[in-house]
Design a protein around this motif. Structure first.
Motif, mmCIF file in Angstrom:
data_model
loop_
_atom_site.group_PDB
_atom_site.id
_atom_site.type_symbol
_atom_site.label_atom_id
_atom_site.label_comp_id
_atom_site.label_asym_id
_atom_site.label_seq_id
_atom_site.Cartn_x
_atom_site.Cartn_y
_atom_site.Cartn_z
ATOM 1 N N ALA A 1 1.257 4.182 14.338
ATOM 2 C CA ALA A 1 0.886 3.888 15.727
ATOM 3 C C ALA A 1 -0.161 4.888 16.228
ATOM 4 O O ALA A 1 -1.102 4.516 16.934
ATOM 5 C CB ALA A 1 2.123 3.917 16.621
ATOM 6 N N ARG A 2 -0.012 6.152 15.852
ATOM 7 C CA ARG A 2 -0.979 7.183 16.261
ATOM 8 C C ARG A 2 -2.370 6.842 15.729
ATOM 9 O O ARG A 2 -3.369 6.938 16.444
ATOM 10 C CB ARG A 2 -0.537 8.548 15.742
ATOM 11 C CG ARG A 2 -1.443 9.696 16.156
ATOM 12 C CD ARG A 2 -0.922 11.039 15.659
ATOM 13 N NE ARG A 2 0.436 11.285 16.121
ATOM 14 C CZ ARG A 2 1.515 11.377 15.306
ATOM 15 N NH1 ARG A 2 1.374 11.294 13.992
ATOM 16 N NH2 ARG A 2 2.702 11.592 15.811
ATOM 17 N N GLY A 3 -2.463 6.429 14.474
ATOM 18 C CA GLY A 3 -3.747 6.042 13.898
ATOM 19 C C GLY A 3 -4.342 4.838 14.602
ATOM 20 O O GLY A 3 -5.554 4.772 14.826
ATOM 21 N N PHE A 4 -3.504 3.891 14.973
ATOM 22 C CA PHE A 4 -3.940 2.708 15.705
ATOM 23 C C PHE A 4 -4.564 3.126 17.032
ATOM 24 O O PHE A 4 -5.673 2.714 17.377
ATOM 25 C CB PHE A 4 -2.725 1.794 15.932
ATOM 26 C CG PHE A 4 -3.045 0.431 16.453
ATOM 27 C CD1 PHE A 4 -3.173 -0.639 15.585
ATOM 28 C CD2 PHE A 4 -3.191 0.196 17.811
ATOM 29 C CE1 PHE A 4 -3.450 -1.912 16.064
ATOM 30 C CE2 PHE A 4 -3.469 -1.067 18.302
ATOM 31 C CZ PHE A 4 -3.599 -2.125 17.422
ATOM 32 N N LEU A 5 -3.855 3.959 17.776
ATOM 33 C CA LEU A 5 -4.329 4.393 19.096
ATOM 34 C C LEU A 5 -5.572 5.266 19.005
ATOM 35 O O LEU A 5 -6.491 5.139 19.821
ATOM 36 C CB LEU A 5 -3.201 5.121 19.830
ATOM 37 C CG LEU A 5 -2.058 4.200 20.270
ATOM 38 C CD1 LEU A 5 -0.807 5.006 20.597
ATOM 39 C CD2 LEU A 5 -2.488 3.340 21.449
ATOM 40 N N ARG A 6 -5.623 6.131 18.026
ATOM 41 C CA ARG A 6 -6.804 6.994 17.872
ATOM 42 C C ARG A 6 -8.050 6.172 17.535
ATOM 43 O O ARG A 6 -9.148 6.478 17.995
ATOM 44 C CB ARG A 6 -6.548 8.062 16.829
ATOM 45 C CG ARG A 6 -5.593 9.122 17.375
ATOM 46 C CD ARG A 6 -5.657 10.416 16.621
ATOM 47 N NE ARG A 6 -4.834 11.406 17.293
ATOM 48 C CZ ARG A 6 -3.986 12.219 16.686
ATOM 49 N NH1 ARG A 6 -3.862 12.178 15.374
ATOM 50 N NH2 ARG A 6 -3.278 13.083 17.384
ATOM 51 N N ALA A 7 -7.877 5.126 16.738
ATOM 52 C CA ALA A 7 -9.021 4.273 16.391
ATOM 53 C C ALA A 7 -9.573 3.556 17.624
ATOM 54 O O ALA A 7 -10.750 3.217 17.670
ATOM 55 C CB ALA A 7 -8.620 3.257 15.329
ATOM 56 N N GLU B 1 -2.141 7.173 9.067
ATOM 57 C CA GLU B 1 -2.932 6.980 10.286
ATOM 58 C C GLU B 1 -4.141 6.099 10.001
ATOM 59 O O GLU B 1 -4.508 5.253 10.829
ATOM 60 C CB GLU B 1 -3.383 8.319 10.855
ATOM 61 C CG GLU B 1 -2.289 9.075 11.567
ATOM 62 C CD GLU B 1 -2.789 10.336 12.258
ATOM 63 O OE1 GLU B 1 -3.999 10.442 12.553
ATOM 64 O OE2 GLU B 1 -1.954 11.221 12.504
ATOM 65 N N ALA B 2 -4.782 6.294 8.864
ATOM 66 C CA ALA B 2 -5.956 5.487 8.506
ATOM 67 C C ALA B 2 -5.590 4.006 8.410
ATOM 68 O O ALA B 2 -6.381 3.136 8.807
ATOM 69 C CB ALA B 2 -6.571 5.979 7.202
ATOM 70 N N CYS B 3 -4.409 3.704 7.917
ATOM 71 C CA CYS B 3 -3.941 2.318 7.853
ATOM 72 C C CYS B 3 -3.834 1.750 9.270
ATOM 73 O O CYS B 3 -4.297 0.639 9.543
ATOM 74 C CB CYS B 3 -2.597 2.249 7.136
ATOM 75 S SG CYS B 3 -1.888 0.586 7.078
ATOM 76 N N MET C 1 0.848 -1.161 0.000
ATOM 77 C CA MET C 1 0.000 0.000 0.000
ATOM 78 C C MET C 1 0.900 1.232 0.000
ATOM 79 O O MET C 1 1.948 1.244 0.625
ATOM 80 C CB MET C 1 -0.888 -0.024 1.251
ATOM 81 C CG MET C 1 -1.361 1.341 1.674
ATOM 82 S SD MET C 1 -2.122 1.438 3.295
ATOM 83 C CE MET C 1 -3.318 0.179 3.217
ATOM 84 N N ASN C 2 0.475 2.253 -0.686
ATOM 85 C CA ASN C 2 1.194 3.529 -0.707
ATOM 86 C C ASN C 2 0.306 4.617 -0.122
ATOM 87 O O ASN C 2 -0.912 4.622 -0.338
ATOM 88 C CB ASN C 2 1.582 3.915 -2.138
ATOM 89 C CG ASN C 2 2.594 2.951 -2.720
ATOM 90 O OD1 ASN C 2 3.372 2.342 -2.004
ATOM 91 N ND2 ASN C 2 2.581 2.809 -4.031
ATOM 92 N N THR C 3 0.917 5.538 0.610
ATOM 93 C CA THR C 3 0.195 6.678 1.164
ATOM 94 C C THR C 3 0.929 7.947 0.769
ATOM 95 O O THR C 3 2.137 7.943 0.571
ATOM 96 C CB THR C 3 0.080 6.592 2.699
ATOM 97 O OG1 THR C 3 1.389 6.632 3.273
ATOM 98 C CG2 THR C 3 -0.624 5.317 3.137
ATOM 99 N N ARG D 1 -7.329 1.035 10.568
ATOM 100 C CA ARG D 1 -7.914 -0.213 10.041
ATOM 101 C C ARG D 1 -7.380 -1.422 10.809
ATOM 102 O O ARG D 1 -8.122 -2.350 11.123
ATOM 103 C CB ARG D 1 -7.617 -0.361 8.545
ATOM 104 C CG ARG D 1 -8.559 0.430 7.666
ATOM 105 C CD ARG D 1 -8.431 0.080 6.200
ATOM 106 N NE ARG D 1 -7.088 0.263 5.655
ATOM 107 C CZ ARG D 1 -6.570 1.436 5.302
ATOM 108 N NH1 ARG D 1 -7.270 2.537 5.422
ATOM 109 N NH2 ARG D 1 -5.355 1.503 4.803
ATOM 110 N N LEU D 2 -6.095 -1.404 11.111
ATOM 111 C CA LEU D 2 -5.509 -2.522 11.860
ATOM 112 C C LEU D 2 -6.095 -2.603 13.267
ATOM 113 O O LEU D 2 -6.378 -3.691 13.766
ATOM 114 C CB LEU D 2 -3.990 -2.378 11.922
ATOM 115 C CG LEU D 2 -3.259 -2.617 10.608
ATOM 116 C CD1 LEU D 2 -1.807 -2.193 10.718
ATOM 117 C CD2 LEU D 2 -3.366 -4.083 10.215
ATOM 118 N N ALA D 3 -6.281 -1.465 13.918
ATOM 119 C CA ALA D 3 -6.852 -1.463 15.267
ATOM 120 C C ALA D 3 -8.272 -2.010 15.253
ATOM 121 O O ALA D 3 -8.646 -2.815 16.119
ATOM 122 C CB ALA D 3 -6.827 -0.053 15.849
#
Length: 152
Positions: A44-50, A10-12, A1-3, A15-17
């Motif tokens: 990691a920030r996206g994971f925690l925010r989710a 963060e969205a990635c 995947m490319n961002t 999704r994992l979270a």
């Protein structure tokens, strides 16, 4: 995947979270691999925010470990960049956090050697001239199920 933006990275993580296995008999581990500036902390920030964290998320470069407690899980965010050897992990008390109900997000896991528990997901991030790449590989059976849920 490319961002192409931090928000996409963060969205990635988000999704994992959201796809994280809900019942696991031991700690789950995501190894975040990549050079400085590759996007490890952003993911990691996206994971925690989710999961509901609203405060700042910084790489724990100087504290080495930050824990974030949620109703169903505790996320252990570790940055091992400053370690000189895996034996330095012993004094951090991480073995107590290698139990069910914990998910580890480990930046620079290669510095932890064989001391770290086995990974469930290996995420390799890289910065390129106009985008960041994110490659996710399942490293366990739980990781394979997790990745399938995240991609589905």
């Amino acid at each position: 995947m490319n961002t192409t933006t931090a928000e996409e990275t963060e969205a990635c993580g988000g999704r994992l979270a959201r796809a994280m296995p809900t019942a696991h008999p031991q700690a789950l581990q995501i190894r975040l691999l990549g050079d400085l500036g590759a996007g490890k902390t952003t993911l990691a920030r996206g994971f925690l925010r989710a999961l509901g964290h609203t405060g700042p998320v910084r790489s724990p470069t100087f504290t080495l470990v930050e824990c974030y407690a949620f109703d169903a899980v505790t996320v252990v965010h570790a940055d091992l960049y400053r370690l000189h050897g895996a034996e330095e992990l012993e004094g951090l008390g991480l073995r107590d956090l290698a139990t069910a109900g914990h998910v580890w997000l480990v930046e620079w896991p290669e510095r932890g050697g064989t001391w770290l528990p086995g990974a469930d997901l290996d995420i390799t991030l890289a910065a390129h001239a106009t985008f960041h790449s994110i490659d996710i590989v399942a490293a366990s059976a739980a990781g394979a199920q997790w990745l399938a849920r995240a991609q589905g």
